[in-house]
Design an enzyme around this catalytic site. Structure first.
Site, short mmCIF file in Angstrom:
data_model
loop_
_atom_site.label_atom_id
_atom_site.label_comp_id
_atom_site.label_asym_id
_atom_site.label_seq_id
_atom_site.Cartn_x
_atom_site.Cartn_y
_atom_site.Cartn_z
N ASP A 29 19.47 -80.74 -25.82
CA ASP A 29 18.59 -79.94 -26.71
C ASP A 29 18.80 -79.14 -27.30
O ASP A 29 19.55 -78.32 -27.70
CB ASP A 29 17.07 -78.92 -25.97
CG ASP A 29 16.09 -78.98 -26.15
OD1 ASP A 29 16.35 -78.21 -27.85
OD2 ASP A 29 15.13 -78.42 -25.82
N TYR A 54 11.94 -74.80 -36.39
CA TYR A 54 11.12 -73.86 -36.86
C TYR A 54 11.85 -72.13 -36.87
O TYR A 54 11.72 -71.10 -36.63
CB TYR A 54 10.14 -73.32 -36.41
CG TYR A 54 9.66 -73.87 -35.55
CD1 TYR A 54 9.97 -73.21 -33.84
CD2 TYR A 54 9.31 -75.45 -34.94
CE1 TYR A 54 9.18 -73.01 -32.58
CE2 TYR A 54 8.38 -75.50 -33.39
CZ TYR A 54 9.29 -74.51 -32.77
OH TYR A 54 9.04 -74.59 -31.52
N LYS A 55 13.42 -72.60 -35.79
CA LYS A 55 13.80 -71.21 -35.77
C LYS A 55 14.97 -71.36 -36.25
O LYS A 55 14.89 -70.74 -37.64
CB LYS A 55 14.73 -71.56 -34.37
CG LYS A 55 13.53 -71.80 -33.17
CD LYS A 55 13.76 -72.32 -31.10
CE LYS A 55 12.27 -72.00 -30.66
NZ LYS A 55 12.27 -72.84 -30.11
N ARG A 64 14.67 -59.61 -26.43
CA ARG A 64 15.55 -60.10 -26.57
C ARG A 64 15.74 -60.48 -28.03
O ARG A 64 14.45 -60.48 -28.86
CB ARG A 64 14.83 -62.24 -26.56
CG ARG A 64 15.87 -63.56 -26.62
CD ARG A 64 15.21 -64.45 -25.89
NE ARG A 64 14.55 -65.11 -27.57
CZ ARG A 64 13.40 -65.64 -27.35
NH1 ARG A 64 14.24 -67.52 -26.52
NH2 ARG A 64 12.77 -66.46 -28.48
N PHE A 94 14.66 -74.76 -20.26
CA PHE A 94 13.33 -74.66 -21.29
C PHE A 94 11.40 -75.09 -20.66
O PHE A 94 11.85 -76.18 -20.40
CB PHE A 94 13.78 -74.89 -22.84
CG PHE A 94 12.57 -73.80 -23.63
CD1 PHE A 94 12.77 -72.92 -23.85
CD2 PHE A 94 10.99 -74.56 -24.04
CE1 PHE A 94 11.37 -72.38 -25.20
CE2 PHE A 94 10.57 -73.89 -24.82
CZ PHE A 94 10.53 -73.65 -25.54
#
Ligand SMILES: *Cc1c(COP(=O)(O)O)cnc(C)c1O
Length: 410
Positions: A196, A221-222, A370, A125
């Site tokens: 991660d 927050y995901k 996605r 990422f």
């Protein structure tokens, strides 16, 4: 051929079906972006009203004691620990994933002073790469960043490796790294592993201690549904907690913050990873949201997540084949996170056209559509309806109405 009735039948026997009612979802929206920003639990909205109106508004400074605000990083950390195979006292919640990565990568080099290499994969990422660059600049020539293809990580671990830093579930494809094998290889070579878990926590069953992982970070927050900008988390395996030091040594990481002592003395345990005052409002929301995940349990969540992604892939094969979609996610469910991605030449416009139809997924450069499947609130009929909408968008070339714009959050 699968039918909508078949999907409704799956919902009728879904052991997690009742959890959907705990979320404040808008009508006429199919939300397939919980991998980017989780939906709002009603309990979190209620908690927000309470923490602002009662704890802050009425309690004022007394709430540091009365509402035990200081405990929030640890209390939320312990709940997250249960979702990721960590023990109590091994996880704290604070700051952002990026900041936490900086702390842990720096700490990893301090734990391995004789080693130079930070090993990562070329598809990590962006913020993970940028922070690794920043740590390299901060620590100077004693850090060498080595970037290899994802499937070459195991072979690249050697006696120069200080830390292997990887995102477990790839944000584009959803491909899962073999955490147990890579962590074991790192340990065998005397290196540390840092994971991660931003696309793992709350999405797949993670077993940090079972894998022998050393360090981890992840996002609040995901799939954890902590709300926009929710605090992230850090894991430090208990065996490292005596020795670990991180560079942002603020007063909240001090052994006795309210002694106001002249010199820094790290807190015993995971508390030393903290820096400044806890984000009380945001942590309170995250705390409420986590209760739902802990109650549902990662076993049931993973089982439904796999059933959802499997159904989505199979319906697209049945209904939209020949439209130029290229599956970028692993076909093997064991290797797939809780998302499915397709390459499509007009992917940006197609995602926007889907959003216009109430089906919210997202787009990632250069051509990736996605779709994330949060098993707490996505239904099987949603998968059916989303695929119908996607086929209509592609067949009707609806993407033409949405040219790519610069500078928008996709
Ligand atoms: C979402 C995400 C982040 C987020 O980083 P922040 O600093 O919290 O904005 C970091 N790493 C990965 C792999 C992510 O998916």
């Amino acid at each position: 051929m699968t039918t909508r009735e078949h999907c409704a039948g799956l919902d009728a026997v879904d052991p997690l079906a009742d959890f959907r009612a705990r979320f404040a979802l808008p009508d006429n929206v199919i939300y397939l972006d919980g991998n980017s920003l989780g939906a709002l639990p009603k309990a979190a909205a209620e908690r927000a009203r309470n923490v602002i109106g009662e704890e802050w508004g009425a309690g004022l400074i007394r709430s540091w004691n009365d509402a035990d605000w200081m405990a929030l990083p640890f209390k939320t950390g312990d709940k997250i620990a249960r979702l990721i195979g960590a023990g109590a006292g091994e996880v704290v919640a604070s700051d952002s994933t990026s900041v936490n990565l900086f702390k842990l990568l720096s700490a990893a080099f301090a734990l391995r002073p004789e080693r130079r290499v930070l090993l990562t994969d070329s598809d990590n990422f962006p913020t993970d790469n940028y922070i690794a660059e920043g740590v390299g600049e901060f620590l100077g020539p004693r850090v060498e960043r080595r970037v290899v293809a994802a499937d070459e990580i195991l072979a690249a671990i050697d006696s120069d490796t200080a830390v292997v830093s990887l995102t477990q579930v790839n944000y584009r494809s959803g491909l899962i790294h073999d955490m147990a094998r890579i962590s074991a290889a790192a340990t065998a070579a005397g290196a540390l592993s840092l994971w991660d878990l931003s696309h793992s926590a709350g999405a797949i069953a993670v077993d940090l201690n079972g894998a022998g992982a050393d360090l981890a970070v992840g996002c609040g927050y995901k799939y954890l549904n902590g709300g926009p900008g929710a605090p992230a988390f850090m894991f430090v395996a208990e065996r490292h907690q005596q020795a670990i030091r991180q560079p942002v040594s603020g007063w909240m990481g001090h052994a006795a913050p309210f002694e106001f002592a002249g010199a820094f003395r790290p807190a015993p345990g995971i508390g030393r990873m903290l820096s400044g005052t806890p984000q009380v409002v945001a942590l309170s929301l995250l705390d409420s949201s986590l209760d739902i995940l802990v109650e549902a349990g990662m076993g049931a969540l993973r089982a439904k997540s796999l059933a959802l992604t499997e159904l989505f892939i199979s319906l697209i094969e049945q209904k939209c084949s020949g439209q130029g979609l290229e599956l970028l996610s692993p076909k093997d469910p064991a290797l797939r996170g809780s998302q499915v991605s397709y390459g499509y030449a007009n992917g940006y416009g197609a995602v926007q056209a889907l959003i216009a139809r109430g089906v919210i997924g997202d787009f990632r450069q250069p051509n990736i559509m996605r779709f994330g499947f949060a098993p707490l609130y996505v239904r099987y009929i949603d998968i059916w309806d989303a695929v119908q909408a996607l086929c209509a968008v592609l067949e009707g070339a609806e993407w033409k109405s949405f040219p790519l714009r610069e500078g928008v959050v996709t």
